[in-house]
Design an enzyme around this catalytic site. Structure first.
Site, PDB file in Angstrom:
ATOM      1  N   ASP A  13       0.856  -1.181   0.000  1.00 11.83           N
ATOM      2  CA  ASP A  13       0.000   0.000   0.000  1.00 11.83           C
ATOM      3  C   ASP A  13       0.896   1.237   0.000  1.00 11.83           C
ATOM      4  O   ASP A  13       1.621   1.481   0.971  1.00 11.83           O
ATOM      5  CB  ASP A  13      -0.879  -0.051   1.254  1.00 11.83           C
ATOM      6  CG  ASP A  13      -1.803   1.134   1.415  1.00 11.83           C
ATOM      7  OD1 ASP A  13      -1.676   2.133   0.669  1.00 11.83           O
ATOM      8  OD2 ASP A  13      -2.663   1.076   2.311  1.00 11.83           O
ATOM      9  N   ILE A  14       0.860   2.000  -1.067  1.00 14.46           N
ATOM     10  CA  ILE A  14       1.744   3.168  -1.185  1.00 14.46           C
ATOM     11  C   ILE A  14       1.498   4.204  -0.084  1.00 14.46           C
ATOM     12  O   ILE A  14       2.400   4.945   0.270  1.00 14.46           O
ATOM     13  CB  ILE A  14       1.649   3.807  -2.595  1.00 14.46           C
ATOM     14  CG1 ILE A  14       2.854   4.728  -2.844  1.00 14.46           C
ATOM     15  CG2 ILE A  14       0.312   4.524  -2.787  1.00 14.46           C
ATOM     16  CD1 ILE A  14       3.060   5.119  -4.272  1.00 14.46           C
ATOM     17  N   ASP A  30      -5.578   7.270  -6.074  1.00 12.94           N
ATOM     18  CA  ASP A  30      -5.826   8.701  -5.865  1.00 12.94           C
ATOM     19  C   ASP A  30      -6.708   8.912  -4.634  1.00 12.94           C
ATOM     20  O   ASP A  30      -6.372   9.687  -3.734  1.00 12.94           O
ATOM     21  CB  ASP A  30      -6.484   9.273  -7.122  1.00 12.94           C
ATOM     22  CG  ASP A  30      -6.558  10.795  -7.141  1.00 12.94           C
ATOM     23  OD1 ASP A  30      -5.852  11.450  -6.354  1.00 12.94           O
ATOM     24  OD2 ASP A  30      -7.326  11.320  -7.967  1.00 12.94           O
ATOM     25  N   SER A  87      -1.668   4.826 -14.393  1.00 15.71           N
ATOM     26  CA  SER A  87      -2.557   4.559 -15.540  1.00 15.71           C
ATOM     27  C   SER A  87      -2.987   3.108 -15.718  1.00 15.71           C
ATOM     28  O   SER A  87      -3.701   2.798 -16.661  1.00 15.71           O
ATOM     29  CB  SER A  87      -1.953   5.071 -16.861  1.00 15.71           C
ATOM     30  OG  SER A  87      -2.054   6.476 -16.932  1.00 15.71           O
ATOM     31  N   TYR A 133      -7.727   3.725 -15.937  1.00 12.76           N
ATOM     32  CA  TYR A 133      -7.292   4.319 -17.204  1.00 12.76           C
ATOM     33  C   TYR A 133      -6.911   3.266 -18.239  1.00 12.76           C
ATOM     34  O   TYR A 133      -6.687   3.591 -19.397  1.00 12.76           O
ATOM     35  CB  TYR A 133      -6.143   5.297 -16.981  1.00 12.76           C
ATOM     36  CG  TYR A 133      -6.572   6.635 -16.389  1.00 12.76           C
ATOM     37  CD1 TYR A 133      -7.851   6.851 -15.871  1.00 12.76           C
ATOM     38  CD2 TYR A 133      -5.688   7.691 -16.338  1.00 12.76           C
ATOM     39  CE1 TYR A 133      -8.227   8.063 -15.333  1.00 12.76           C
ATOM     40  CE2 TYR A 133      -6.059   8.926 -15.806  1.00 12.76           C
ATOM     41  CZ  TYR A 133      -7.325   9.094 -15.302  1.00 12.76           C
ATOM     42  OH  TYR A 133      -7.687  10.300 -14.772  1.00 12.76           O
TER      43      TYR A 133
END
Length: 171
Positions: A8-9, A32, A119, A123
């Site tokens: 998990d960033i 995000d 992305s 995306y």
């Protein structure tokens, strides 16, 4: 210097994490939304100030905010391309995300940085192609600029993790 981890960033403890943001900079889904939720209102407030000053952030560009409540001091928000079958210069736009992020990091004196898989979620950028672009762009940048000491690719899902590990072994 370049590491690949699965996790998990929002838990990364490096100087900076990179958010795969949308053009509005106001948070959204996926990584995000997770970064905005974990980092708190301070990140959103700075994003609103940036957007009010410059408008939406174009694809391939990057902006910097505080890390808010995150372990990282900073968040660099970059806007990845939406995959359109490769017909709209998506690889070049994705490469710009990484280059512009790293240029901004160097400008701010950041020594360690964690990237999300830009992305590859909603995306729709193919994960293998995105990993190839990311690793090549970052390796090329670091070869010419030694101020970045540590780069992590933080892969939330196992597919990206396996792809990045394999690509890193090949290079």
């Amino acid at each position: 210097m370049i590491e690949v981890i699965q996790g998990d960033i929002t838990k990364a403890s490096l100087d900076c994490i990179v958010n795969a943001a949308n053009t509005s900079l106001l948070g959204g889904g996926g990584v995000d939304g997770a970064i905005h939720r974990a980092g708190g209102k301070q990140i959103l407030d700075e994003c609103i100030r940036i957007r009010n000053a410059q408008g939406n952030c174009p694809t391939g560009e990057a902006v910097l905010t505080t890390g808010g409540r995150l372990h990282a001091k900073y968040v660099i928000h970059t806007i990845g391309p939406v995959w359109n079958g490769g017909q709209s210069h998506e690889p070049e736009k994705l490469s710009s995300c990484y280059r512009n992020t790293l240029n901004l990091a160097v400008e701010k004196g950041i020594k360690s940085i964690a990237f999300s898989n830009i992305s590859t979620g909603i995306y729709g950028f193919p994960k293998d192609k995105a990993a190839e672009v990311a690793l090549k762009t970052v390796a090329d940048f670091i070869e010419k600029n030694a101020t970045i000491e540590r780069v992590q690719f933080v892969c939330f899902d196992r597919d990206n993790y396996d792809i990045y590990l394999e690509r890193l072994r090949i290079s």
